[in-house]
Structures are given as structure tokens and as C-alpha cells.
Design a protein around this motif. Structure first.
Motif, PDB file in Angstrom:
ATOM      1  N   ARG A  32       0.823  -1.057  -0.099  1.00  0.00           N
ATOM      2  CA  ARG A  32      -0.001   0.039   0.056  1.00  0.00           C
ATOM      3  C   ARG A  32       0.988   1.304  -0.028  1.00  0.00           C
ATOM      4  O   ARG A  32       0.659   2.217  -0.787  1.00  0.00           O
ATOM      5  CB  ARG A  32      -0.921  -0.149   1.077  1.00  0.00           C
ATOM      6  N   LEU A  33       2.091   1.163   0.693  1.00  0.00           N
ATOM      7  CA  LEU A  33       2.786   2.460   0.715  1.00  0.00           C
ATOM      8  C   LEU A  33       3.677   2.573  -0.704  1.00  0.00           C
ATOM      9  O   LEU A  33       3.594   3.680  -1.052  1.00  0.00           O
ATOM     10  CB  LEU A  33       4.018   2.044   1.675  1.00  0.00           C
ATOM     11  N   ALA A  34       3.959   1.382  -1.265  1.00  0.00           N
ATOM     12  CA  ALA A  34       4.258   1.566  -2.668  1.00  0.00           C
ATOM     13  C   ALA A  34       3.513   2.081  -3.567  1.00  0.00           C
ATOM     14  O   ALA A  34       3.813   2.879  -4.517  1.00  0.00           O
ATOM     15  CB  ALA A  34       4.973   0.187  -3.297  1.00  0.00           C
ATOM     16  N   GLN A  35       2.091   1.821  -3.524  1.00  0.00           N
ATOM     17  CA  GLN A  35       1.191   2.087  -4.381  1.00  0.00           C
ATOM     18  C   GLN A  35       0.863   3.827  -3.992  1.00  0.00           C
ATOM     19  O   GLN A  35       0.005   4.639  -4.929  1.00  0.00           O
ATOM     20  CB  GLN A  35      -0.094   1.463  -4.438  1.00  0.00           C
ATOM     21  N   TYR A 108       4.435 -14.808  -6.141  1.00  0.00           N
ATOM     22  CA  TYR A 108       6.056 -15.065  -6.355  1.00  0.00           C
ATOM     23  C   TYR A 108       6.142 -15.131  -7.622  1.00  0.00           C
ATOM     24  O   TYR A 108       7.420 -14.490  -8.517  1.00  0.00           O
ATOM     25  CB  TYR A 108       6.409 -16.240  -5.673  1.00  0.00           C
ATOM     26  N   ARG A 109       5.389 -15.715  -8.420  1.00  0.00           N
ATOM     27  CA  ARG A 109       5.658 -15.974  -9.957  1.00  0.00           C
ATOM     28  C   ARG A 109       5.184 -15.075 -10.610  1.00  0.00           C
ATOM     29  O   ARG A 109       5.702 -14.491 -11.990  1.00  0.00           O
ATOM     30  CB  ARG A 109       4.735 -17.398 -10.414  1.00  0.00           C
ATOM     31  N   PHE A 110       4.170 -14.145 -10.384  1.00  0.00           N
ATOM     32  CA  PHE A 110       3.403 -13.220 -11.274  1.00  0.00           C
ATOM     33  C   PHE A 110       3.390 -11.942 -10.746  1.00  0.00           C
ATOM     34  O   PHE A 110       2.928 -10.899 -11.537  1.00  0.00           O
ATOM     35  CB  PHE A 110       2.195 -13.678 -11.539  1.00  0.00           C
ATOM     36  N   GLY A 111       3.852 -11.585  -9.512  1.00  0.00           N
ATOM     37  CA  GLY A 111       3.687 -10.301  -8.870  1.00  0.00           C
ATOM     38  C   GLY A 111       4.191  -9.313  -9.864  1.00  0.00           C
ATOM     39  O   GLY A 111       3.547  -8.138 -10.039  1.00  0.00           O
ATOM     40  N   PRO A 112       5.407  -9.314 -10.575  1.00  0.00           N
ATOM     41  CA  PRO A 112       6.072  -8.261 -11.207  1.00  0.00           C
ATOM     42  C   PRO A 112       5.098  -7.776 -12.216  1.00  0.00           C
ATOM     43  O   PRO A 112       5.230  -6.727 -13.129  1.00  0.00           O
ATOM     44  CB  PRO A 112       7.480  -8.585 -11.649  1.00  0.00           C
ATOM     45  N   GLN A 113       4.555  -8.672 -12.716  1.00  0.00           N
ATOM     46  CA  GLN A 113       3.662  -8.468 -14.026  1.00  0.00           C
ATOM     47  C   GLN A 113       2.064  -7.880 -13.828  1.00  0.00           C
ATOM     48  O   GLN A 113       1.384  -7.654 -14.725  1.00  0.00           O
ATOM     49  CB  GLN A 113       3.612  -9.821 -14.942  1.00  0.00           C
ATOM     50  N   LEU A 114       1.642  -8.005 -12.592  1.00  0.00           N
ATOM     51  CA  LEU A 114       0.444  -7.725 -12.120  1.00  0.00           C
ATOM     52  C   LEU A 114       0.375  -6.229 -11.955  1.00  0.00           C
ATOM     53  O   LEU A 114       1.048  -5.493 -11.684  1.00  0.00           O
ATOM     54  CB  LEU A 114       0.057  -8.362 -10.897  1.00  0.00           C
ATOM     55  N   ASP A 115      -0.918  -5.598 -12.403  1.00  0.00           N
ATOM     56  CA  ASP A 115      -1.414  -4.294 -11.925  1.00  0.00           C
ATOM     57  C   ASP A 115      -1.358  -3.977 -10.159  1.00  0.00           C
ATOM     58  O   ASP A 115      -1.299  -5.191  -9.639  1.00  0.00           O
ATOM     59  CB  ASP A 115      -2.587  -3.850 -12.796  1.00  0.00           C
ATOM     60  N   ARG A 121      -4.629  -7.253  -3.929  1.00  0.00           N
ATOM     61  CA  ARG A 121      -5.823  -7.999  -3.461  1.00  0.00           C
ATOM     62  C   ARG A 121      -5.083  -9.498  -3.111  1.00  0.00           C
ATOM     63  O   ARG A 121      -5.397 -10.171  -2.282  1.00  0.00           O
ATOM     64  CB  ARG A 121      -6.625  -8.239  -4.671  1.00  0.00           C
ATOM     65  N   LEU A 122      -3.985  -9.823  -4.174  1.00  0.00           N
ATOM     66  CA  LEU A 122      -3.433 -11.083  -3.810  1.00  0.00           C
ATOM     67  C   LEU A 122      -2.566 -10.919  -2.319  1.00  0.00           C
ATOM     68  O   LEU A 122      -2.557 -11.979  -1.750  1.00  0.00           O
ATOM     69  CB  LEU A 122      -2.356 -11.160  -4.866  1.00  0.00           C
ATOM     70  N   LEU A 123      -1.763  -9.940  -2.078  1.00  0.00           N
ATOM     71  CA  LEU A 123      -1.474  -9.936  -0.905  1.00  0.00           C
ATOM     72  C   LEU A 123      -2.278  -9.934   0.274  1.00  0.00           C
ATOM     73  O   LEU A 123      -1.951 -10.402   1.449  1.00  0.00           O
ATOM     74  CB  LEU A 123      -0.243  -8.659  -0.784  1.00  0.00           C
ATOM     75  N   LEU A 124      -3.268  -9.271   0.193  1.00  0.00           N
ATOM     76  CA  LEU A 124      -4.184  -9.178   1.187  1.00  0.00           C
ATOM     77  C   LEU A 124      -4.889 -10.885   1.564  1.00  0.00           C
ATOM     78  O   LEU A 124      -4.878 -10.942   2.430  1.00  0.00           O
ATOM     79  CB  LEU A 124      -5.474  -8.590   0.680  1.00  0.00           C
ATOM     80  N   ILE A 125      -4.967 -11.398   0.272  1.00  0.00           N
ATOM     81  CA  ILE A 125      -5.708 -12.560   0.548  1.00  0.00           C
ATOM     82  C   ILE A 125      -4.397 -13.687   1.006  1.00  0.00           C
ATOM     83  O   ILE A 125      -4.847 -14.419   2.242  1.00  0.00           O
ATOM     84  CB  ILE A 125      -5.851 -13.354  -1.147  1.00  0.00           C
ATOM     85  N   TYR A 126      -3.410 -13.409   0.737  1.00  0.00           N
ATOM     86  CA  TYR A 126      -2.162 -14.020   1.223  1.00  0.00           C
ATOM     87  C   TYR A 126      -2.033 -14.173   3.009  1.00  0.00           C
ATOM     88  O   TYR A 126      -2.011 -14.857   3.676  1.00  0.00           O
ATOM     89  CB  TYR A 126      -0.790 -13.972   0.815  1.00  0.00           C
TER      90      TYR A 126
END
Length: 448
Positions: A32-35, A108-115, A121-126
Motif C-alpha cells: 500500500r505504501l508503494a502504491q 511470487y511467480r506473477f507479482g511483477p507482471q500484475l497491476d 488483493r493477492l497480498l491481502l488474500i495471502y
């Protein structure tokens, strides 16, 4: 000693699992800080998550499997009761764990490619799934010490939401956040950034350890709701237990003082070596805390239901009449070593009643614990075991079992000579029977 294997694996697993929970929550905060445009936080998220996955997912998964394997070998009956009573809750926890793993590996696999929205959302789910995994496991583990209304037939939910559920959950959540912050300080020091940029990240990460300030409140709450005899062991009744309480409290105080005063209030910089030292202290506090949690349950593995010998109170009463090993179908591995049938009998009694927590020679060795006792003193102390040491279960055998165990330990203390006299005089067995009748089969503490 079998308990040491479970303890060693369990401490490492708990430490890694709590780090995974705290790390997940911290990553969501930093994303969230990054965004929001805070410099270097995106770089930290991507680097930290690799550490989280490699350490927690891989080693954590291995130690998790090892925990199941060792506990099933040593305490199969305890695990059986837990699964029987809470199988749907275990299944619920496994679902949350599966969600955690899928979300973690997807990031881990797709993070850099995601918006940005999908990453968040993915980190919140994790983070949410990892904490929910703790939520369900915590209730089942807390039930072992404080079954609460479950003992009165209140059912699964009464056992799950037991008296120590909330203080344990809140305490572990605070520990998890602190571990996430400490690992973050280590990782930040490995990043290729200027000192000022590292200091800014450390200040933000250290705020995540602020819940440490509430840990004394949660600990006091926990102490207030556990059974009175367990509280007495921790507060001076058993010096090893009290010592580990002190170790956990002292290590936590040192970490909390440095983090709260030094990092949060004074905004000091912490280098990698100091952060690693604090993390090592946190591991020591975790180890001591888990030892305390396990030890506080004695003489039970499930309070009021199952003793540390994997026997129920009713079975102890029956074995006083039938004998501890009358129905034991398994031969001794080294049966030819013993010169008399009584010594073989004593070795079987040791295996049935003592082996889970004691060795003959080695860690917590019975030979060393009883070396200075006279024969009659040993007979009395073993017969009235729950009064000899209140955190021991009642002796689950008859007078012949007591005498066989006494002679077995005397023979081992003497160096296992090739011959040994048999001791089974009517007078000796009658005296032991009297002591067994006097003490009864009730434990020293209340079932609650």
C-alpha cells in the motif's frame, strides 16, 4: 527422549509459521505504501517476499510435515482425540493454508507482471489466509490446556472458544507482527540503498512491531485463565518452568525495549548485525514460550482427559488392578540383556509409563533423578508419584509393577551386572500396595 524431538521440530515450525503470518501482513502494508508512491517500498516488497517464500514456505512445510510425523509416532492418541473432536476445524484450517500457499506462489511467480490492484488483493488474500490458519490452529492447541465447557459436554465450539483462546491468539498475532518487522530490518540492510533510504524503510517496518507493547497484557490474561496448578508451576512451583518463563519474558523485554524506545520513539538506525541478534533473541523467546506452553499442560496432554502417558484417568484406575503391562503384546527389543523376568518386567513398565518423557541414561534420565534415593524412598515416591511431583500423572500400575521398575532402575544404576537378585517379598509388595491405596488415582490438580 521423544519429547525433545517434538519440541525441537515444533519450536522451529512455530517460529517460521509466525514469521510467515507477520511477514504477510507487513508486505500488504508496504505494498500500500508503494502504491502511494513511498520510495523504495516496491523494491523491498519484491525482495522480502522471496525471503518469505524460500524460508517459510519451504522450511516451514518440511517442519510442518515433520511435526505430524513425530507427534503421530510419540503421541498418536493425543492427535487422534484432536482430530476426532475437531476434524472439520482441521479441514477448515487446511483450506485456509491451501489458499495461503496458492496466493503466495501466485504472487511470487506473477507479482511483477500484475497491476497494482491485483497485487494488493493477492497480498491481502495471502495475509488474511495465513492469519486465519493461525486462528483455527490456535483454538485447537489452546483447548489442550483449557478445554473449558467442552469437559461438561458443551461440544466442539465450547472447546474451540476456550478460556485461553483469545489471549493466546492475540499474543501470537503480536509475536508474528514483531517477527515480520525484525526480518524486514535484516532484509532492508541487504538492499543496495543509501543509508538514509534504508533508515526510512526501517522506521516504517519498526512500527509493525508496536503491538509488542501489549504482549505483557496478553501474557497476564493467559496466566489468569489457565488452571491454578499450571499457573503455580510457572510462577515458582517448578524451577525449570519458572526459568523458561523468565527467559521468554527477559528476551521479549529486551527486544521490545529496543524496538519501541530505540526504533519507534528515538528513530534510531539498526544495522544488519543488531537486527539479526534481535531476531535470534526472538527465536530464544519463542523456544522458551513453547516450552512453557507445553509444560503447563502437565500431567496431561489434553487437560482432564488424557495424561502424558497417553492413558485416560479411567484407564489408570483399571491398570492399578490389572497391572501396567499385563496386556502389552510387544517384546523388548533387547530382551536377552536382562538377567531376570522381573527386570524385563521393569523395562516394560518403563517403556509404557516413563518413556515418553524420560530416558534411562541421557536427557531427563531416571537413573540420575533417582540415584540418591534409597530403595524404600524410591518405592514410596513412585507409588505416590503425583505427590512426589505434582505435574506427574498417577502411577498406572500395581505393586508388582512398582517393584519391577524400582529393581530395573537399581540394576541400571549399578551398571547392568550379569546377575541381579529378585525382590518380591510379600512384606515389600504389601507396603507398596498400601501406598498406592493411600494416594489413589486422582491427580493433584483439578481437571480444569
Amino acid at each position: 527422549m521423544k519429547g525433545l524431538v517434538i519440541g525441537g521440530v515444533g519450536i522451529l515450525h512455530v517460529f517460521l509459521a509466525q514469521f510467515a503470518i507477520g511477514g504477510g501482513m507487513l508486505l500488504y502494508y508496504f505494498e500500500r505504501l508503494a502504491q502511494a508512491g513511498v520510495p523504495d517500498t516496491r523494491k523491498f516488497v519484491d525482495g522480502y517476499f522471496k525471503v518469505l517464500v524460500l524460508v517459510s514456505f519451504v522450511v516451514g512445510a518440511l517442519t510442518g510435515v515433520a511435526m505430524w510425523f513425530t507427534t503421530i509416532q510419540v503421541g498418536a492418541r493425543t492427535i487422534g482425540i484432536m482430530l476426532d473432536e475437531f476434524h472439520w476445524l482441521w479441514a477448515t484450517e487446511w483450506v485456509w493454508f491451501a489458499i495461503e500457499i496458492v496466493a503466495g506462489y501466485a504472487f511470487y511467480r506473477f507479482g511483477p507482471q500484475l497491476d497494482d490492484k491485483t497485487r494488493r488483493r493477492l497480498l491481502l488474500i495471502y495475509a488474511g489466509a495465513s492469519w486465519m490458519s493461525l486462528f483455527w490452529i490456535n483454538g485447537i492447541l489452546a483447548w489442550q490446556l483449557t478445554p473449558g465447557g467442552w469437559l461438561d459436554g458443551g461440544g466442539m465450539w465450547a472447546g474451540f472458544f476456550n478460556p485461553s483462546f483469545w489471549p493466546s491468539l492475540l499474543f501470537r498475532t503480536a509475536v508474528a507482527a514483531t517477527l515480520g518487522a525484525l526480518v524486514a530490518c535484516v532484509v532492508i540492510n541487504t538492499m543496495d540503498l543509501e543509508r538514509a533510504a534504508k533508515a526510512a524503510l526501517i522506521r516504517r517496518a519498526s512500527r509493525f512491531a508496536a503491538p509488542m507493547a501489549l504482549m505483557p497484557v496478553f501474557a497476564a490474561w493467559f496466566m489468569a485463565v489457565i488452571p491454578a496448578d499450571s499457573r503455580q508451576w510457572l510462577m515458582g512451583g517448578s524451577m525449570p518452568m519458572t526459568m523458561f518463563v523468565g527467559v521468554a519474558a527477559a528476551a521479549s523485554t529486551l527486544i521490545g525495549g529496543y524496538v519501541v524506545v530505540g526504533l519507534i520513539v528515538k528513530k534510531l538506525y539498526i544495522n544488519g548485525a543488531t537486527a539479526t541478534m534481535l531476531l535470534a533473541l526472538a527465536f530464544g523467546a519463542t523456544a522458551a514460550g513453547e516450552f512453557v506452553r507445553e509444560g503447563a499442560r502437565k500431567p496431561y496432554t489434553v487437560r482432564g482427559v488424557l495424561y502424558s502417558t497417553s492413558m485416560t484417568p479411567d484407564e489408570v484406575t483399571q491398570l492399578r488392578k490389572d497391572g501396567a503391562v499385563t496386556k502389552d503384546p510387544y517384546p523388548l527389543r533387547d530382551e536377552a540383556r536382562y538377567p531376570t523376568a522381573q527386570l524385563r518386567h521393569g523395562a516394560k513398565v518403563h517403556r509404557a509409563l516413563c518413556d515418553a518423557c524420560h530416558t534411562v541414561h541421557g536427557a531427563n534420565a531416571l537413573v540420575e533423578l533417582t540415584r540418591t534415593w534409597t530403595d524404600d524412598q524410591m518405592r514410596l515416591n513412585v507409588s505416590k508419584l503425583q505427590r512426589t511431583k505434582g505435574f506427574m500423572p498417577p502411577f498406572a500400575g500395581n505393586a508388582a509393577d512398582v517393584e519391577a521398575l524400582v529393581q530395573f532402575l537399581r540394576w541400571e544404576t549399578a551398571g547392568a551386572p550379569a546377575s541381579w537378585p529378585i525382590s518380591d517379598t510379600p512384606e515389600t509388595l504389601a507396603q507398596i500396595a498400601t501406598w498406592l491405596d493411600e494416594v489413589g488415582t486422582a491427580p493433584m490438580g483439578d481437571a480444569r
